[in-house]
Design a protein around this motif. Structure first.
Motif, PDB file in Angstrom:
ATOM      1  N   GLN A 271       0.826  -1.206   0.000  1.00 18.06           N
ATOM      2  CA  GLN A 271       0.000   0.000   0.000  1.00 18.06           C
ATOM      3  C   GLN A 271       0.863   1.261   0.000  1.00 18.06           C
ATOM      4  O   GLN A 271       0.530   2.255  -0.659  1.00 18.06           O
ATOM      5  CB  GLN A 271      -0.922  -0.011   1.213  1.00 18.06           C
ATOM      6  CG  GLN A 271      -2.019  -1.074   1.146  1.00 18.06           C
ATOM      7  CD  GLN A 271      -2.841  -1.129   2.411  1.00 18.06           C
ATOM      8  OE1 GLN A 271      -2.315  -1.269   3.519  1.00 18.06           O
ATOM      9  NE2 GLN A 271      -4.153  -1.027   2.255  1.00 18.06           N
ATOM     10  N   ARG A 274       2.183   1.806  -3.545  1.00 17.35           N
ATOM     11  CA  ARG A 274       1.148   2.333  -4.435  1.00 17.35           C
ATOM     12  C   ARG A 274       0.827   3.793  -4.122  1.00 17.35           C
ATOM     13  O   ARG A 274       0.637   4.601  -5.038  1.00 17.35           O
ATOM     14  CB  ARG A 274      -0.108   1.470  -4.317  1.00 17.35           C
ATOM     15  CG  ARG A 274       0.087   0.023  -4.743  1.00 17.35           C
ATOM     16  CD  ARG A 274       0.190  -0.133  -6.240  1.00 17.35           C
ATOM     17  NE  ARG A 274      -1.077   0.158  -6.893  1.00 17.35           N
ATOM     18  CZ  ARG A 274      -1.261   0.113  -8.211  1.00 17.35           C
ATOM     19  NH1 ARG A 274      -0.247  -0.191  -9.007  1.00 17.35           N
ATOM     20  NH2 ARG A 274      -2.445   0.381  -8.737  1.00 17.35           N
ATOM     21  N   GLU A 279       5.571   1.391  -9.025  1.00  9.50           N
ATOM     22  CA  GLU A 279       5.014   0.241  -9.720  1.00  9.50           C
ATOM     23  C   GLU A 279       5.116  -0.974  -8.803  1.00  9.50           C
ATOM     24  O   GLU A 279       6.226  -1.378  -8.421  1.00  9.50           O
ATOM     25  CB  GLU A 279       5.769  -0.018 -11.025  1.00  9.50           C
ATOM     26  CG  GLU A 279       5.193  -1.159 -11.834  1.00  9.50           C
ATOM     27  CD  GLU A 279       5.875  -1.346 -13.177  1.00  9.50           C
ATOM     28  OE1 GLU A 279       5.645  -2.390 -13.824  1.00  9.50           O
ATOM     29  OE2 GLU A 279       6.650  -0.446 -13.580  1.00  9.50           O
ATOM     30  N   ARG A 281       3.051  -4.860  -7.564  1.00 12.48           N
ATOM     31  CA  ARG A 281       1.977  -5.841  -7.653  1.00 12.48           C
ATOM     32  C   ARG A 281       2.064  -6.752  -6.437  1.00 12.48           C
ATOM     33  O   ARG A 281       3.124  -6.921  -5.830  1.00 12.48           O
ATOM     34  CB  ARG A 281       2.058  -6.643  -8.944  1.00 12.48           C
ATOM     35  CG  ARG A 281       3.356  -7.401  -9.149  1.00 12.48           C
ATOM     36  CD  ARG A 281       3.302  -8.377 -10.321  1.00 12.48           C
ATOM     37  NE  ARG A 281       3.104  -7.734 -11.601  1.00 12.48           N
ATOM     38  CZ  ARG A 281       3.136  -8.379 -12.767  1.00 12.48           C
ATOM     39  NH1 ARG A 281       3.366  -9.690 -12.802  1.00 12.48           N
ATOM     40  NH2 ARG A 281       2.949  -7.743 -13.897  1.00 12.48           N
ATOM     41  N   PRO A 318      -3.005  -5.045 -10.437  1.00 13.77           N
ATOM     42  CA  PRO A 318      -2.008  -4.969  -9.366  1.00 13.77           C
ATOM     43  C   PRO A 318      -2.147  -6.030  -8.278  1.00 13.77           C
ATOM     44  O   PRO A 318      -1.154  -6.397  -7.651  1.00 13.77           O
ATOM     45  CB  PRO A 318      -2.231  -3.568  -8.784  1.00 13.77           C
ATOM     46  CG  PRO A 318      -2.870  -2.796  -9.882  1.00 13.77           C
ATOM     47  CD  PRO A 318      -3.728  -3.770 -10.617  1.00 13.77           C
ATOM     48  N   SER A 334      -6.899  -3.039  -6.476  1.00  8.91           N
ATOM     49  CA  SER A 334      -6.253  -2.436  -5.318  1.00  8.91           C
ATOM     50  C   SER A 334      -6.465  -3.327  -4.097  1.00  8.91           C
ATOM     51  O   SER A 334      -7.221  -4.290  -4.120  1.00  8.91           O
ATOM     52  CB  SER A 334      -6.849  -1.044  -5.036  1.00  8.91           C
ATOM     53  OG  SER A 334      -8.231  -1.153  -4.702  1.00  8.91           O
TER      54      SER A 334
END
Length: 534
Positions: A271, A274, A279, A281, A318, A334
């Motif tokens: 988190q 992001r 970038e 995932r 992601p 998300s």
């Protein structure tokens, strides 16, 4: 060794390699600025290896055996070179092993040395799980331009501090890790795993501060520090790399498990990345810390190798989650995913559980005896964790269970889970453990996620807020949702002696009478993020 290659390929379910003709250069010396020399093994194809992208793995667990095959040979057969380095003070590397404290300086010095080697290509990828992932975060804000990606698995940027959460002291994982490291030389971590029974017996030692000697015959400083120092202690200076996460300049692919102890921190790191516009995932599967499948290797060979060659990795959302109950993967934009609304399921009289407002009723009670502590069963444990039949646990008199009626439609729960339990004890010091379960048509109760909070002032009626592990679960039509409430999960968590004494020194164990209240004035509930159907 080609037979080993074929066997590893089958076990890991990998595609055939580019070549099986690889070579390993043992005990490559890597000098540190202070003169200490760390040793590494370099894996590469016998022909054409120079100049290929390099995977850097830094480990306290050795460089050979299964580690060498999975982390060295497999990538080297499929387009990489690999450098597996033993961290300071382990497996032939010089210096003194001080877990986690020295990994930033040594890691950055290793990277500086690596990119200067004539055989090193123009790209480096950092990879590895647990400690091997933590060392990536230690370097994350100081990476040279040759580093193209991080792939940390089952880990987070403040590794030890997860054990020291103020809402409950994790015991089993740091104790086992400390013991394994104390006995790991020269045969590696597998030697420590052979002593499981002795370690489990040692966890019952009183005072707990002597458990390390009972398990190993010697004092283990890491275990003593876990017992004696809270998360804010200067002892842990240099362990916390959370501040480096938003400064990470390369793509990150994090892989975690629903039953891994580091999952909350791993989600936090994702988190933060992001939010900082990085970038990143996140992949979370139905794994414990010790039973991850081939996903990290596949991610290295797709995400990592593409970035190492200057290409975009295969596109995907992601967040990729394994939805238990449905037993299928699902992609989301998300974390937490949109469309899931916090929904309160209230504890009801006679063991009921419902979204209806609670009815007035007397509290339920049970007796908690730390001399016969409520045991940990499955869940967040490296050994014996995951989803288990909870029948034996729910048959105990110190475990309360609250269950919905049979569901007439599926309920999908994805996100953060919490509970608010109105609780009172006969003693000022007590724990509240809450577990979410799925009960199938046959009545088999299987754990989904759980959490614990330690209370002081528990002899006064209080609302205990319990943070359970995150989850993704589909409760099927015909099943029931169940919530357990108890006062421990030993040895996953340290048992609460009920005296308020320091955990390392406590020798007296006090039995407590516990009360769980549920009513209009004390609306105990579990809060589930439930998918809202349009």
């Amino acid at each position: 060794m080609k037979a080993v290659s074929h066997l590893a390929q089958r076990i890991l379910k990998l595609d055939p390699p580019i070549t099986r003709d690889v070579t390993v250069q043992r005990d490559v010396p890597v000098p540190m600025p202070d003169g200490t020399v760390l040793l590494a093994d370099r894996w590469a194809p016998r022909s054409g290896g120079d100049g290929l992208p390099v995977v850097l793995v830094r480990s306290p667990y050795g460089r050979r055996g299964p580690i060498g095959v999975q982390l060295g040979r497999m990538p080297a057969e499929r387009g990489f070179q690999v450098l597996i380095q033993s961290v300071r003070g382990t497996h032939g590397s010089g210096g003194v092993y001080d877990p986690m404290r020295q990994e930033r300086d040594d890691g950055l010095a290793t990277l500086k040395w690596l990119v200067e080697q004539p055989w090193c290509g123009e790209s480096v990828v950092l990879a590895g799980a647990s400690y091997l992932g933590y060392v990536q975060w230690a370097m994350a804000d100081g990476l040279p331009s040759q580093v193209k990606a991080l792939i940390p698995n089952m880990t987070e940027s403040a590794l030890t501090l997860e054990f020291l959460r103020p809402d409950g002291l994790s015991l089993e994982t740091p104790f086992t890790w400390g013991v394994n490291n104390a006995v790991a030389e020269p045969a590696g971590i597998l030697r420590g795993l052979a002593q499981i029974r002795r370690k489990q017996r040692a966890l019952n030692t009183l005072p707990l501060g002597r458990a390390d000697v009972a398990a190993t015959g010697q004092r283990v400083e890491y275990i003593q520090d876990i017992l004696d120092h809270d998360a804010d202690s200067p002892r842990w200076s240099g362990f916390d790399h959370r501040h480096r996460v938003p400064e990470t300049s390369v793509p990150v692919s994090s892989i975690g498990g629903w039953f891994d102890i580091f999952l909350p921190g791993q989600i936090r790191d994702f988190q933060v990345l992001r939010a900082a516009g990085r970038e990143a995932r996140l992949t979370i599967g139905p794994w414990t810390h010790a039973n991850l499948d081939n996903t990290p290797t596949r991610e290295l060979l797709t995400f990592g190798l593409a970035l190492a060659h200057g290409r975009r990795p295969p596109e995907r959302p992601p967040v990729r989650l394994y939805v238990m109950g449905e037993e299928a993967w699902a992609d989301f934009p998300s974390w937490p995913p949109p469309g899931y609304r916090p929904t309160r399921f209230h504890l009801q009289p006679d063991g009921g559980l419902s979204t209806d407002p609670p009815a007035d009723s007397p509290p339920d009670g049970y007796r908690y005896d730390p001399a016969d502590p409520t045991p940990a069963l499955g869940g967040v444990r490296a050994s014996g964790g995951g989803r288990k039949d909870n029948a034996k646990l729910e048959a105990r008199s110190d475990v309360l269970a609250y269950t919905t009626r049979v569901l007439d439609e599926d309920i999908e729960v994805v996100g953060e889970v919490s509970a608010e339990i109105w609780f009172r004890s006969s003693l000022p010091y007590a724990d509240v453990f809450v577990r979410l379960c799925d009960v199938d048509e046959r009545g088999r109760s299987v754990n989904v996620c759980d959490g614990l909070v330690s209370l002081s002032g528990a002899d006064e009626l209080t609302c205990a807020t319990v943070r359970l592990w995150p989850t993704a679960y589909r409760f099927r039509r015909g099943h029931r949702i169940r919530v357990q409430v108890s006062s421990g999960a030993f040895p996953r968590y340290a048992r609460n002696p009920g005296t308020g004494e320091p955990i390392a020194a406590a020798v007296e164990l006090r039995t407590a009478q516990q009360e769980v209240h549920h009513g209009l004035d004390c609306p105990s509930a579990i809060v589930l993020p439930v998918l809202q159907v349009p």
